[in-house]
Write an enzyme that holds these catalytic residues in place. Structure first.
Site, PDB file in Angstrom:
ATOM      1  N   SER A 181     -91.352  31.384  45.897  1.00 18.15           N
ATOM      2  CA  SER A 181     -90.163  30.560  45.660  1.00 18.15           C
ATOM      3  C   SER A 181     -89.973  30.250  44.182  1.00 18.15           C
ATOM      4  CB  SER A 181     -90.259  29.245  46.437  1.00 18.15           C
ATOM      5  OG  SER A 181     -90.274  29.503  47.813  1.00 18.15           O
ATOM      6  N   GLY A 214     -88.230  30.768  50.107  1.00 15.33           N
ATOM      7  CA  GLY A 214     -87.968  31.848  49.164  1.00 15.33           C
ATOM      8  C   GLY A 214     -87.110  31.377  48.013  1.00 15.33           C
ATOM      9  N   GLY A 240     -83.987  31.590  44.940  1.00 13.11           N
ATOM     10  CA  GLY A 240     -82.576  31.964  44.846  1.00 13.11           C
ATOM     11  C   GLY A 240     -81.615  30.970  45.480  1.00 13.11           C
ATOM     12  N   CYS A 249     -87.734  25.587  54.391  1.00 12.73           N
ATOM     13  CA  CYS A 249     -87.214  25.641  53.028  1.00 12.73           C
ATOM     14  C   CYS A 249     -85.968  26.517  52.919  1.00 12.73           C
ATOM     15  CB  CYS A 249     -88.317  26.122  52.085  1.00 12.73           C
ATOM     16  SG  CYS A 249     -87.925  25.809  50.360  1.00 12.73           S
ATOM     17  N   PHE A 250     -86.090  27.688  52.318  1.00 10.10           N
ATOM     18  CA  PHE A 250     -84.940  28.590  52.229  1.00 10.10           C
ATOM     19  C   PHE A 250     -84.425  28.863  53.644  1.00 10.10           C
ATOM     20  CE2 PHE A 250     -82.925  32.695  50.738  1.00 10.10           C
ATOM     21  CZ  PHE A 250     -82.127  32.105  49.758  1.00 10.10           C
ATOM     22  N   GLN A 288     -82.060  26.324  54.661  1.00  9.16           N
ATOM     23  CA  GLN A 288     -80.741  26.480  54.039  1.00  9.16           C
ATOM     24  C   GLN A 288     -79.978  27.609  54.734  1.00  9.16           C
ATOM     25  OE1 GLN A 288     -82.080  27.152  50.054  1.00  9.16           O
ATOM     26  NE2 GLN A 288     -82.840  25.052  49.827  1.00  9.16           N
ATOM     27  N   ASN A 326     -90.522  22.105  47.422  1.00  8.33           N
ATOM     28  CA  ASN A 326     -90.213  23.028  46.347  1.00  8.33           C
ATOM     29  C   ASN A 326     -88.830  23.572  46.590  1.00  8.33           C
ATOM     30  OD1 ASN A 326     -89.952  24.982  44.474  1.00  8.33           O
ATOM     31  ND2 ASN A 326     -91.399  26.406  45.433  1.00  8.33           N
ATOM     32  N   GLY A 341     -84.621  23.642  44.996  1.00 11.49           N
ATOM     33  CA  GLY A 341     -83.603  23.288  44.021  1.00 11.49           C
ATOM     34  C   GLY A 341     -82.237  23.182  44.680  1.00 11.49           C
ATOM     35  N   PHE A 342     -82.140  23.719  45.909  1.00 11.10           N
ATOM     36  CA  PHE A 342     -80.882  23.652  46.649  1.00 11.10           C
ATOM     37  C   PHE A 342     -81.110  22.822  47.903  1.00 11.10           C
ATOM     38  CE2 PHE A 342     -80.610  27.446  44.106  1.00 11.10           C
ATOM     39  CZ  PHE A 342     -79.279  27.484  43.677  1.00 11.10           C
ATOM     40  N   HIS A 366     -92.357  21.737  53.256  1.00 12.08           N
ATOM     41  CA  HIS A 366     -93.384  22.724  53.581  1.00 12.08           C
ATOM     42  C   HIS A 366     -94.487  22.219  54.495  1.00 12.08           C
ATOM     43  CE1 HIS A 366     -91.862  25.841  50.846  1.00 12.08           C
ATOM     44  NE2 HIS A 366     -91.393  24.792  50.179  1.00 12.08           N
ATOM     45  N   GLU A 401     -96.491  23.976  56.005  1.00  5.45           N
ATOM     46  CA  GLU A 401     -97.691  24.798  55.766  1.00  5.45           C
ATOM     47  C   GLU A 401     -98.457  24.279  54.546  1.00  5.45           C
ATOM     48  OE1 GLU A 401     -94.796  25.508  54.690  1.00  5.45           O
ATOM     49  OE2 GLU A 401     -94.884  26.574  52.776  1.00  5.45           O
TER      50      GLU A 401
END
Ligand SMILES: Nc1ncnc2c1ncn2[C@@H]1O[C@H](COP(=O)(O)OP(=O)(O)O)[C@@H](O)[C@H]1O
Ligand SMILES: Nc1ncnc2c1ncn2[C@@H]1O[C@H](COP(=O)(O)OP(=O)(O)O)[C@@H](O)[C@H]1O
Ligand SMILES: [Mg+2]
Ligand SMILES: [Mg+2]
Lengths: 412, 1110
Positions: free
Chosen positions: A45, A236, A238, A264-265, A268, A306, A308-309, A354, A356
């Site tokens: 990430s 991940g 981006g 996380c990703f 989203q 972790n 940013g979006f 997270h 994990e």
């Protein structure tokens, strides 16, 4: 040897070269974790990000052979204040500085990382460049000279911004692989690798799940081919808004009512698959101390973040989507950012943080149990009632359960 | 969950006197708790016998009982106040054990009082070492192999199983009292014997030794909905085997990977749940094998502890404050994080700095004591420092300890590496410096690691300091870069000066010229992730400064640094009061800025002052703080008079550097401190001091002594707590003293001369605290010492108002005090010690500052002297303060009415903590050198009852029946007759040794003759007195030492008494008081138990008849 850190808005910090010398540009983000730099460095990430560690002493326990979360170091640059001069841990195999150098990761040390962090907090995450060694000079022979700060700033500004970046393809596994279940196989999960961390399949495997890790570009047929009991989307790098393939895939999955869990990703992507928006946080959440409220149980868990979006969803009650109602299941108590989604009409849920861990607290490990229960056909509401009864007690305490001491410092 | 509505009043139990292992940190936690509970609108009832605490300030609770913390007394308070709940987890082991006793004897049930914060089962599971092991195993974690023993026999059997060395630890004790490392059977018998005695449950745990492993602590909090957070991790630099309280510790942990840390966290959380601490804080200790990471749980404390105070200061997360909120029903997510103001308390602080704590010891006061550090805590205080890196924090912490030799140094040659390595094997005070010297002498990090077990990472950091030192020393010139490097790693100007043979002020000049100055960062709990609204700062040689400008008039208050014998919590009390008083001074008050480095105290709570600087109290560090504040606004002045000798010692330096000072001027301070000039002040005022002289060597000293006559009292000049002070009876011992004095750290030299005073025999000592504004004197209080002059004022019991002094005496005291205040030029507080001998009033000394007794006097008379002092310093007059209601409208502490309650202060001595290398307790005779760690106050309507209370608060208390052993020096034989006779009348059996027995018989007082220790056991096995004492046959011992050095017999007797915890009386004055106390105890016992009364009631009653204040 000196090094220079130049921010997109022109502020610069001087320091000493650390790790590889040369040039690197990326998105400047700060991480407040006090432990687990090895996990951080190897977390996909962080691809394309220059990570500023707020904790001053980094590298104290060296680098070992067990704690890496992926095949390589992903950060594009590393900013610390006081790198360890010698590691000290019975598990340490290599020195962090050497490992960064060997991996070609340009870093800088001796920086007032607190000042830098405060700047990013106030101005938001932005592009940054770290330059050391030859990168500080230009021309050759007669005409060789120091690069001007204007020139360095230009290099930073010419780097691609994080918004709009589709990076899953750059970090995902090239070929599918299988993480076998520990003990008897009870379930099969298709895990889409958008930048997956090794601990995630390990957590599932520990619960009797055989995990088929598939490349980010996997099609619904690839997924169905492994006859999964459930589908998982990983964390991940981006901008989720720029990541369309996985969104389409997830809509197929939801349409088939396959049990889904995303981290996380993955959270989203679920948001987008449901038609919700995502947006970039000013400076993101990166650390191991974030208080998240599980709105169903009323319990607070201290979690590893972790991101940013974030997903843009209403906190007050469910909303209707193409796949029925969805509600916000978890929120961050620091700033009310959406930290989890739960579908009420399809067997799908996800969290922005997270469970994990690696690095981080194990408070949220119970979410993997929820996913397993979901795959066993228990619907989410029952799972929740169940969790409430046992007050998540075992759910969390089992992190400290036997098995811990089988391997030194091992995490179960 | 919001606050519980079913609780309207809460009883909080404090921790009593300051003792080793239980110090100011519990005043900090208790104070926070009281504040929070009152803010929640609850009625707070408090009991604590320690007058020097902030928590016992009448404003902090609705009813404050300065009474002994015993089950009987607390029951009486419960009966009177009928609280709904009892909060036992903030007053250390004392509170916890008292609460357990009240639960066990049914009192809590009887009065329907609910224990909050922890339940009985949880306390037992946490404190009972055996139960606890079960808990740990159920959590899937490991403990040391061990055996529980209730008798010495069990212990010896266990030895076979566990093998030596072996750790012996009693249950239900704190600070490792009674525990130790047994290397052989002899040790085992000794330690286990003591341990069985110390344990409330006569139970000891014998454990496999894991000495040398890495030691860690976690501070956790749990709320009623089972949310748990780890507030802080702490790593010990000294490995297992040295009590955490005596170890240099670091936060956060430095040498754990995330896997090991999370494993520790998981176990910690599982344990707090399994133990069932329902709400509040707890501390869990771990040991980690450095070779394979095997982790062992050592113990837990189901309450706030010394470490939680440290953790609170280290992280900005106020554990006690939050524990109190949790106890009344809130959950962590409902409590805001005051530092950010925007985020909740249900998170784990992230640090972007390093915190180092260094213990402060007092072995110099107990020469006989074994100075090796073991599993029994021996330190008396601690200093904490914050830096952006370990080297910076470490060096700041070492200079904060304020002991010569505590810092890394490069004087002379380091000596032989091999020898230094050998020395560093044994843990002692200052081992870290030996380690640095070993590295300096060329030892490798590996070698030092092998010798000490200290983690190589820490050693490498010290090696780094060494490298920087080498660069600084060898460089041709002191460049900006070099200076920055040195400062970045914590070097002080003094150290740099030493390396470059430059004066401190010259280094500073160069440094400032080169623009090398510290910036001030903020402790914000979140590593800058969120903006901090609380100005809690620390200095660092980094780049960005965070001090915000302010338009207000600012006053800087200098604290007193680490607690030590002679300078303890009393001084913190005065500093805190100054902060409170100046905040609400007229015309908007002042912005108060606190500078201190003691993590245990209330002064270093960010709630106490407007701005807190957690910094060492050295000239350099203080100057930089003042500079930073001057850049951000107007500094009206610096207060140096409230923190004891530490800030007082900085006065001149600050003034010389042009820093504005308020209160008594440095010149005036010098007048009082310098013997010569003070002598002149007295002379001009026509006052007498004991004849004296100043000598820089034996010849001079002898000349003086010959002239003024023996006995003489000798001591170094400029000392506090009677450091190095001795009564010398003849020339020979005078010579001896000078030899010792010149060699030891007392360092007698021409510029550090010895003071030689005529020693006044049989003099009554009088202590006075007064306020002076330049025209008017306010006599705060006159204290009459129980022991004669010669016993340090800090160690002798005293009574206020005086019980044997007449109005004329007090008038003389007033007149002389005023003359001194005027002659010296005091603005603020003044403490004078007088001795009244054959009707001559001698001035012993004057301290132009707040004294140790200020809080006692303030509480006894209900007048806040320290607050008044601060306001005087900033320009108000005594008249103003009378009008402002801070002082009584008329009269003062010298004109207390007859109805005034009587308060007795009793000192608490740490003798029992210290053993000689042979394992014997150290001698307990009192002398002119102060050795008490704390004090208690007994307040009642008359002297005998107040004295009796003070005694039971200080230790077990006076017996009401039984056997008394009497053996007094010849000079005391006459004085003892009446009291001993009275003891007989009161029904005591009297045992006496030959000489004393004879005198008693001649005076018709029956007594039983017992064998002296020196006579040995009799032919038909008649036990000696020492054997009888050890057998517990004696309830009180009266033994006055003959001559200066206690003779062997006396020593054996006192040692035995101390080790079985019986009252020991070493002066006839004490004996007389004790007899009165015993009488009053017998009376109160007969008319139905203890009489308790709150400070608020005492004060109200007093002020109705005195001072014209409603
Ligand atoms: N088994 C052991 N081997 C070696 N040292 C030990 C052992 N157990 C405890 N210690 C040391 O003794 C100290 C005090 O023990 P602890 O159980 O914490 O007692 P206390 O209640 O006084 O804190 C610890 O800080 C540790 O350094
Ligand atoms: N001349 C003296 N005669 C008898 N006792 C004395 C004399 N001078 C000092 N003392 C005793 O020694 C104690 C310590 O002396 P003091 O001057 O108060 O030193 P400190 O600065 O440590 O308080 C006093 O409290 C008093 O009991
Ligand atoms: Mg302990
Ligand atoms: Mg004195």
């Amino acid at each position: 040897m000196t090094a220079v850190l130049v921010l997109e808005d022109g502020r610069t910090f001087g320091g000493d070269a650390y790790g590889a010398s040369g040039t690197t540009v990326g998105e400047a983000v700060f991480c407040t974790a006090m432990t687990g730099y090895q996990e951080t460095l190897t977390d996909p990430s962080y691809h394309r990000q220059v990570v500023v560690m707020t904790s001053p002493h980094i590298g104290n326990t060296g680098m070992n052979d067990e704690d890496g979360e992926s095949r390589r170091i992903w950060v594009s640059g590393f900013v610390v204040r006081d790198p360890a001069r010698r590691p000290s841990s019975w598990r340490s195999r290599r020195d962090l500085g050497d490992e960064l150098a060997d991996s070609g990761v340009v870093g800088i040390s001796g920086v007032d990382t607190r000042a830098l962090t405060r700047h990013l907090r106030e101005r938001g995450a932005m592009r940054v460049g770290v330059f050391s060694g030859d990168a500080l000079r230009t021309g050759s022979g007669e005409s060789e000279r120091q690069r001007t700060s204007a020139e360095l700033l230009e290099l930073v500004r010419s780097a691609a911004p994080m918004s709009g970046a589709d990076l899953a393809g750059e970090v995902t596994t090239t070929a599918a692989y299988v993480v076998p279940a520990v003990g008897t196989r009870r379930l099969v999960v298709a895990a889409i690798d958008l930048g997956i961390k090794a601990t995630t399949p390990a957590e599932l495997a520990k619960r009797g799940v055989e995990v088929h890790v598939l490349p980010a570009a996997a099609s619904i047929d690839d997924v169905l081919a492994v006859r999964p009991d459930g589908v998982f989307f990983s964390n991940g790098p981006g901008d989720p808004a720029a990541t369309d393939g996985p969104v389409a895939l997830l809509r197929e999955v939801l349409g088939r009512r396959l049990p889904f869990f995303g981290i996380c990703f993955g959270n989203q992507i679920l948001g987008r698959a449901l038609g919700l928006g995502t947006y970039k946080l000013r400076y993101g959440h990166r650390g191991l101390n974030q208080p998240v409220l599980d709105r169903a149980t009323g319990r607070v868990e201290v979690t590893a973040h972790n991101h940013g979006f974030a997903v843009d969803a209403p906190l007050d009650g469910p909303v209707d989507t193409d796949f029925g109602r969805v509600e916000v299941s978890h929120v961050c108590l620091n700033d009310d950012v959406v930290e989890g989604l739960r579908c009420l009409d399809v067997p799908a849920f996800s969290v922005q943080y997270h469970p994990e861990a690696a690095a981080g607290p194990h408070d949220a490990g119970y979410l993997f149990d929820r996913f397993v229960a979901l795959m066993h056909g228990t619907d989410l509401h029952e799972v929740l009632d169940h969790d409430q009864e046992r007050g998540d007690h075992q759910g969390r305490a089992h992190n400290a359960g036997p098995g811990h001491d089988e391997e030194p410092g091992g995490r179960d | 969950m919001p606050r519980r509505e079913d609780i309207t009043s809460v009883l909080v139990i404090g921790s009593g006197p300051i003792v080793i292992g239980q110090a100011a940190e519990f005043d900090y936690s208790g104070t926070q708790a009281c504040r929070v509970l009152r803010a929640e609108g609850l009625r707070v009832v408090l009991v604590n016998s320690n007058p020097a605490t902030i928590m016992t300030d009448p404003e902090l609770a609705d009813a404050t009982y300065v009474e002994p913390i015993t089950p009987e007394v607390v029951e009486a308070i419960i009966a009177l106040e009928r609280p709904d709940a009892l909060l036992p987890t903030l007053g250390g082991q004392t509170a916890l054990n008292t609460a357990m006793a009240l639960a066990a004897n049914g009192v809590l049930e009887k009065y329907g009082v609910e224990l909050i914060g922890a339940n009985v089962a949880a306390i037992e599971a946490g404190e009972d070492r055996q139960l606890f092991k079960g808990v740990v195993e159920r959590c899937g974690a490991q403990t040391c192999r061990s055996v529980v023993a209730h008798t010495l026999e069990d212990c010896l059997d266990a030895a076979g199983e566990l093998g030596y060395p072996m750790v012996v630890r009693p249950s239900f004790t704190m600070g490792g009292l009674g525990s130790g490392m047994a290397y052989d059977e002899k040790d085992l018998r000794r330690i286990a014997g003591g341990g069985l005695h110390e344990s409330a449950t006569t139970e000891v745990l014998l454990e496999e030794s894991i000495i040398g492993w890495k030691e860690y602590e976690l501070e956790l909090m749990r709320d009623s909905s089972d949310n748990v957070v780890v507030v802080c991790s702490i790593e010990n630099v000294d490995p297992m085997g040295v009590h955490t309280g005596d170890s240099i510790t670091v936060a956060p942990a430095m040498t754990l990977t995330d896997r090991e840390y999370q494993h520790m966290r998981d176990v910690g959380i599982a344990v707090i749940r399994e133990v069932g601490v329902d709400t509040g804080g707890c501390n869990i200790q771990f040991a980690v094998n450095p070779d394979d990471g095997r982790m062992i749980v050592i113990e837990m404390n189901p309450r706030v502890s010394r470490s939680s105070a440290l953790a609170s200061k280290a992280t900005g997360f106020p554990i006690a404050k939050i524990a109190a909120r949790l106890a009344v029903g809130y959950t962590l997510d409902e409590i805001p994080n005051d530092i950010t103001g925007t985020t909740p308390a249900s998170f784990e602080p992230a640090l972007d700095y390093v915190v180092v704590k260094v213990p402060r010891f007092a072995f110099e006061k107990f020469p006989a004591a074994d100075a090796t550090l073991t599993t029994t805590m021996k330190s008396v205080g601690e200093a904490m420092a914050i830096g952006r890196c370990f080297t910076e924090a470490m060096q700041k912490a070492l200079r904060s300890v304020e002991r010569s030799g505590s810092e890394f140094h490069w004087d002379g040659e380091p000596g032989d590496a091999a020898q230094l390595l050998e020395r560093s094997r044994t843990a002692t005070d200052g081992r870290i410096v030996t380690v640095q010297q070993a590295l300096r002498a060329g030892a490798s990090v590996e070698q030092v690691h092998d010798a000490t077990g200290i983690d190589p990472w820490f050693l490498d950091q010290i090696a780094l300091v060494e490298e920087v030192a080498a660069d600084v020393r060898s460089a041709t010139e002191l460049t900006r870069g070099l200076l920055r490097a040195a400062k970045r790693h914590g070097f002080s100007d003094v150290q740099v000066g030493a390396l470059r043979s430059m004066r401190e002020d010259v280094v500073r000049g160069v440094r400032h010229a080169l623009g090398v100055r510290p910036v001030f960062k903020t402790v914000d709990t979140c590593a800058a992730e969120f903006a901090a609204s609380t100005p809690y700062h620390y200095s660092s040689y980094d780049f960005e400064d965070e001090v915000t400008p302010s338009g207000r008039r600012k006053v800087v208050i200098l604290g007193s640094g680490p607690n030590r014998i002679g300078q303890g919590i009393e001084f913190d009390y005065s500093c805190v009061h100054a902060a409170f008083a100046l905040a609400d001074a007229p015309d908007g008050g002042f912005e108060t800025i606190m500078v201190n480095c003691n993590p245990e105290t209330v002064s270093t709570d960010y709630d106490t002052s407007d701005r807190l600087y957690f910094e060492p109290l050295t000239l350099e560090d203080v100057l930089e703080v003042v500079h930073a504040e001057q850049r951000s606004g107007e500094v009206v002045g610096v207060i140096v008079q409230l923190g004891g000798q530490t800030p007082l010692g900085l006065a001149q330096g600050l003034a010389d550097a042009g820093v504005p000072m308020v209160g008594t001027s440095p010149e005036a301070i010098h007048l009082a401190e310098d013997r010569g000039s003070f002598g002149r002040v007295l002379a001009e005022a026509g006052l007498v001091a004991p004849r004296h002289g100043t000598a820089s060597g034996f010849a001079e000293a002898k000349a003086i002594a010959d002239e003024i006559g023996y006995p003489v009292l000798v001591r170094p000049s400029y000392v506090l707590g009677g450091r190095g002070m001795e009564i010398v009876y003849d020339e020979e011992s005078l010579a001896g003293y000078l030899v010792r004095a010149t060699s030891s750290q007392l360092r007698i030299t021409p510029d550090h001369p010895v003071l030689v005073d005529r020693f006044l025999d049989d003099a009554i000592e009088i202590d006075v605290d007064a306020l002076y504004d330049g025209t008017e004197l306010y006599l705060g209080g006159v204290m009459e010492h129980i022991e004669e002059a010669g016993i340090h004022s800090g160690d002798s019991a005293c009574v206020l108002p005086p019980v044997t002094l007449g109005r004329a005496d007090i008038h003389r005291v007033r007149v002389q005090t005023e003359a001194i205040a005027q002659g010296v030029g005091v603005r603020g507080l003044l403490n004078v010690q007088f001795a009244l001998a054959s009707d001559v009033l001698y001035v012993l000394e004057a301290n132009p500052r707040a004294s140790r007794t200020v809080p006692f006097v303030s509480k006894a008379t209900g007048v806040p002297l320290a607050k008044a002092c601060a306001r005087l310093m900033l320009g108000e007059s005594i008249a103003d303060l009378r009008r402002a209601g801070l002082l009584p409208l008329t009269g003062d502490g010298g004109t207390l009415p007859a109805e005034a309650p009587v308060s007795v202060k009793e000192a608490v001595l740490p003798f029992k903590r210290f053993r000689t290398p042979q394992g014997l307790v150290v001698d307990t005779v009192l002398g002119p050198e102060m050795r008490s760690t704390g004090e208690v106050m007994g307040i009642d309507l008359d002297f005998p009852s107040a004295f009796a209370k003070a005694q039971s608060a200080a230790y077990g208390g006076l017996p009401t029946s039984g056997t008394v052993f009497v053996s007094v020096a010849d000079r005391d034989k006459r004085a003892m007759l009446f009291p001993v006779k009275r003891l007989r009348d009161l029904g005591f059996e009297v045992l006496a040794t030959a000489g004393t027995a004879e005198v008693l018989r001649r005076n018709g007082i029956a007594s039983r003759l017992v064998r002296k220790h020196s006579e040995g056991t009799g032919t038909d096995g008649e036990p000696t007195i020492v054997e009888r004492i050890l057998a517990g046959e004696v309830d009180m011992v009266v033994n006055t030492p003959s001559g200066r050095s206690a003779r062997a017999d006396g020593y054996e007797i006192r040692a035995a008494t101390t080790s079985v915890d019986r009252p020991i009386i070493t002066t006839v004055q004490q004996l007389a008081a004790a007899v009165q106390g015993i009488e009053s105890r017998q009376e109160t016992a007969s008319d139905g138990g203890v009489r308790v009364r709150s400070l608020q009631d005492h004060t109200a009653a007093l002020h109705r008849v005195w001072g014209g204040r409603s």
